[in-house]
Design an enzyme around this catalytic site. Structure first.
Site, PDB file in Angstrom:
ATOM      1  N   LYS A  16       0.838  -1.209   0.000  1.00  0.00           N
ATOM      2  CA  LYS A  16       0.000   0.000   0.000  1.00  0.00           C
ATOM      3  C   LYS A  16       0.874   1.261   0.000  1.00  0.00           C
ATOM      4  O   LYS A  16       0.649   2.182  -0.777  1.00  0.00           O
ATOM      5  CB  LYS A  16      -0.931   0.021   1.234  1.00  0.00           C
ATOM      6  N   ARG A  91      -9.489   1.003   9.200  1.00  0.00           N
ATOM      7  CA  ARG A  91      -9.024  -0.344   9.516  1.00  0.00           C
ATOM      8  C   ARG A  91     -10.055  -1.129  10.306  1.00  0.00           C
ATOM      9  O   ARG A  91      -9.825  -2.292  10.625  1.00  0.00           O
ATOM     10  CB  ARG A  91      -7.776  -0.221  10.369  1.00  0.00           C
ATOM     11  N   ARG A 130      11.758  -5.409   4.857  1.00  0.00           N
ATOM     12  CA  ARG A 130      11.522  -3.976   4.599  1.00  0.00           C
ATOM     13  C   ARG A 130      12.481  -3.089   5.409  1.00  0.00           C
ATOM     14  O   ARG A 130      12.783  -3.350   6.566  1.00  0.00           O
ATOM     15  CB  ARG A 130      10.090  -3.600   4.984  1.00  0.00           C
ATOM     16  N   ARG A 167      11.476  -1.389  11.044  1.00  0.00           N
ATOM     17  CA  ARG A 167      10.403  -1.048  11.981  1.00  0.00           C
ATOM     18  C   ARG A 167      10.314  -2.075  13.103  1.00  0.00           C
ATOM     19  O   ARG A 167      10.510  -3.272  12.885  1.00  0.00           O
ATOM     20  CB  ARG A 167       9.058  -1.004  11.234  1.00  0.00           C
ATOM     21  N   ARG A 178      -0.166  -9.207  13.328  1.00  0.00           N
ATOM     22  CA  ARG A 178      -0.812  -8.169  12.496  1.00  0.00           C
ATOM     23  C   ARG A 178      -1.731  -8.801  11.452  1.00  0.00           C
ATOM     24  O   ARG A 178      -2.792  -8.255  11.136  1.00  0.00           O
ATOM     25  CB  ARG A 178       0.256  -7.297  11.818  1.00  0.00           C
TER      26      ARG A 178
HETATM   27  P1  AP5 Z   1       4.890  -1.596   1.834  1.00  0.00           P
HETATM   28  O1  AP5 Z   1       4.530  -0.786   0.645  1.00  0.00           O
HETATM   29  O2  AP5 Z   1       5.611  -0.917   2.960  1.00  0.00           O
HETATM   30  O3  AP5 Z   1       3.590  -2.367   2.382  1.00  0.00           O
HETATM   31  P2  AP5 Z   1       2.300  -1.826   3.167  1.00  0.00           P
HETATM   32  O4  AP5 Z   1       1.105  -2.487   2.589  1.00  0.00           O
HETATM   33  O5  AP5 Z   1       2.303  -0.328   3.219  1.00  0.00           O
HETATM   34  O6  AP5 Z   1       2.598  -2.471   4.579  1.00  0.00           O
HETATM   35  P3  AP5 Z   1       2.557  -1.918   6.071  1.00  0.00           P
HETATM   36  O7  AP5 Z   1       3.226  -2.965   6.913  1.00  0.00           O
HETATM   37  O8  AP5 Z   1       3.108  -0.515   6.186  1.00  0.00           O
HETATM   38  O9  AP5 Z   1       1.072  -1.898   6.350  1.00  0.00           O
HETATM   39  P4  AP5 Z   1       0.395  -1.906   7.700  1.00  0.00           P
HETATM   40  O10 AP5 Z   1      -0.965  -1.587   7.263  1.00  0.00           O
HETATM   41  O11 AP5 Z   1       0.534  -3.106   8.541  1.00  0.00           O
HETATM   42  O12 AP5 Z   1       1.246  -0.823   8.563  1.00  0.00           O
HETATM   43  P5  AP5 Z   1       0.903   0.660   9.013  1.00  0.00           P
HETATM   44  O13 AP5 Z   1       2.151   1.434   8.954  1.00  0.00           O
HETATM   45  O14 AP5 Z   1      -0.306   1.165   8.306  1.00  0.00           O
HETATM   46  O15 AP5 Z   1       5.745  -2.850   1.303  1.00  0.00           O
HETATM   47  C1  AP5 Z   1       6.278  -3.803   2.215  1.00  0.00           C
HETATM   48  C2  AP5 Z   1       7.651  -4.300   1.655  1.00  0.00           C
HETATM   49  O16 AP5 Z   1       7.416  -4.974   0.420  1.00  0.00           O
HETATM   50  C3  AP5 Z   1       8.645  -3.170   1.363  1.00  0.00           C
HETATM   51  O17 AP5 Z   1       9.952  -3.600   1.680  1.00  0.00           O
HETATM   52  C4  AP5 Z   1       8.533  -2.966  -0.162  1.00  0.00           C
HETATM   53  O18 AP5 Z   1       9.744  -2.506  -0.729  1.00  0.00           O
HETATM   54  C5  AP5 Z   1       8.166  -4.376  -0.633  1.00  0.00           C
HETATM   55  N1  AP5 Z   1       7.317  -4.407  -1.832  1.00  0.00           N
HETATM   56  C6  AP5 Z   1       6.244  -3.603  -2.119  1.00  0.00           C
HETATM   57  N2  AP5 Z   1       5.687  -3.950  -3.297  1.00  0.00           N
HETATM   58  C7  AP5 Z   1       6.415  -5.008  -3.760  1.00  0.00           C
HETATM   59  C8  AP5 Z   1       6.325  -5.821  -4.948  1.00  0.00           C
HETATM   60  N3  AP5 Z   1       5.368  -5.621  -5.880  1.00  0.00           N
HETATM   61  N4  AP5 Z   1       7.213  -6.827  -5.082  1.00  0.00           N
HETATM   62  C9  AP5 Z   1       8.183  -7.051  -4.141  1.00  0.00           C
HETATM   63  N5  AP5 Z   1       8.336  -6.305  -3.018  1.00  0.00           N
HETATM   64  C10 AP5 Z   1       7.456  -5.300  -2.824  1.00  0.00           C
HETATM   65  O19 AP5 Z   1       0.464   0.448  10.529  1.00  0.00           O
HETATM   66  C11 AP5 Z   1       1.383   0.114  11.529  1.00  0.00           C
HETATM   67  C12 AP5 Z   1       0.664   0.101  12.876  1.00  0.00           C
HETATM   68  O20 AP5 Z   1       0.119   1.419  13.170  1.00  0.00           O
HETATM   69  C13 AP5 Z   1      -0.545  -0.833  12.978  1.00  0.00           C
HETATM   70  O21 AP5 Z   1      -0.187  -2.161  13.291  1.00  0.00           O
HETATM   71  C14 AP5 Z   1      -1.345  -0.157  14.109  1.00  0.00           C
HETATM   72  O22 AP5 Z   1      -0.776  -0.439  15.357  1.00  0.00           O
HETATM   73  C15 AP5 Z   1      -1.135   1.327  13.823  1.00  0.00           C
HETATM   74  N6  AP5 Z   1      -2.182   1.886  12.929  1.00  0.00           N
HETATM   75  C16 AP5 Z   1      -1.976   2.453  11.711  1.00  0.00           C
HETATM   76  N7  AP5 Z   1      -3.149   2.859  11.201  1.00  0.00           N
HETATM   77  C17 AP5 Z   1      -4.113   2.535  12.106  1.00  0.00           C
HETATM   78  C18 AP5 Z   1      -5.512   2.674  12.132  1.00  0.00           C
HETATM   79  N8  AP5 Z   1      -6.190   3.232  11.110  1.00  0.00           N
HETATM   80  N9  AP5 Z   1      -6.191   2.215  13.220  1.00  0.00           N
HETATM   81  C19 AP5 Z   1      -5.539   1.672  14.270  1.00  0.00           C
HETATM   82  N10 AP5 Z   1      -4.201   1.479  14.296  1.00  0.00           N
HETATM   83  C20 AP5 Z   1      -3.493   1.924  13.219  1.00  0.00           C
END
Ligand code: AP5
Length: 231
Positions: A16, A91, A130, A167, A178
């Protein structure tokens, strides 16, 4: 075509953030990632960051009211007036209902929701590999082997000199939690948005450029569809 107002939905590691960065450049709208905003607050030691930290490190969701207030403030900023890419919000179903109310109050509507579909095995591999820039939040992969960011955000700023880090919630144990939290709390949003005719699925596996091409097709389809006519 009007500026997209799109939610990117999908499990952790689906790509994402990677795709949102690219789409933000392509469409000229802000990439609003609640995870990034929360991590900034943790780093800055704000009251919100102190409340959020323990949930984030355990891979649990931060309470809805905290995240929703934060998002409401961000969507009211001028740069999000025309369009935005929401990454990591909503979420939960209550967050999705809050988003509808926030947009109603701002007299705007969502064009649609992109669901990134990906296998769990690929997710674990991507997330444990990552690396993220501590200054501009750019996303890299451990295979890249560089320790400094070096990314140009745009032509008016100097090359970023941030350091790449892993991270705290990117260990295999926390990622598995997660994924469970995603299935329990976030997956119900698929039906929520499908029933509203707002959902488009995108295959998130394969080279990043190919995923970007599929995603822009889906975004263009959502933005140009007449209201109430989204498949
Ligand atoms: P990346 O693009 O970073 O993936 P992502 O989908 O953004 O993954 P996240 O882990 O950031 O999502 P998340 O939703 O768990 O975390 P968030 O920060 O929102 O890609 C991942 C890896 O793959 C990278 O190394 C990239 O280079 C690689 N990659 C990408 N595309 C590729 C491809 N096509 N081929 C190969 N490799 C590829 O949330 C973190 C925490 O914050 C949550 O657990 C929660 O505690 C809190 N939080 C955030 N938002 C909320 C909310 N709305 N409500 C409550 N808690 C929240």
């Amino acid at each position: 075509m009007s500026a997209p107002r799109i939610v990117l939905l999908g499990p952790p590691g689906a790509g994402k953030g990677t795709q949102a960065d690219r789409l933000a450049d392509l469409y000229g709208v802000p990439h609003i990632a609640t995870g990034d905003i929360l991590r900034d607050n943790v780093r800055a030691g704000t009251a919100l960051g102190e409340k959020a930290q323990q949930f984030m490190e355990a891979g649990e969701l931060v309470p809805d009211d905290l995240v929703t207030d934060m998002l409401r403030d961000r969507l009211a900023d001028g740069d999000a007036r025309a369009g935005f890419l929401l990454d990591g919000f909503p979420r939960t179903v209550p967050q999705a209902q809050s988003l509808e109310r926030i947009l109603d109050d701002l007299d705007r509507r969502l064009h649609g929701v992109i669901l990134f579909e990906i296998d769990d095995r690929e997710i674990i591999q991507r997330i444990t590999g990552r690396r993220v820039c501590d200054t501009c939040a750019a996303i890299f992969n451990a295979d890249d082997e560089r320790r400094q960011c070096g990314r140009h955000d745009d032509l008016t700023v100097d090359e970023c000199e941030g350091t790449l880090f892993q991270r705290a919630d990117d260990t295999e144990k926390v990622v598995r939690n997660r994924l469970e939290v995603y299935e329990r709390e976030t997956a119900p949003l698929v039906d929520f948005y499908r029933q509203r005719g707002l959902l488009r699925s995108v295959d998130a596996e394969g080279p990043v450029d190919e995923v970007t091409a599929r995603t822009t097709d889906a975004v263009d389809g959502l933005v140009t569809a007449p209201a109430g006519d989204v498949p």
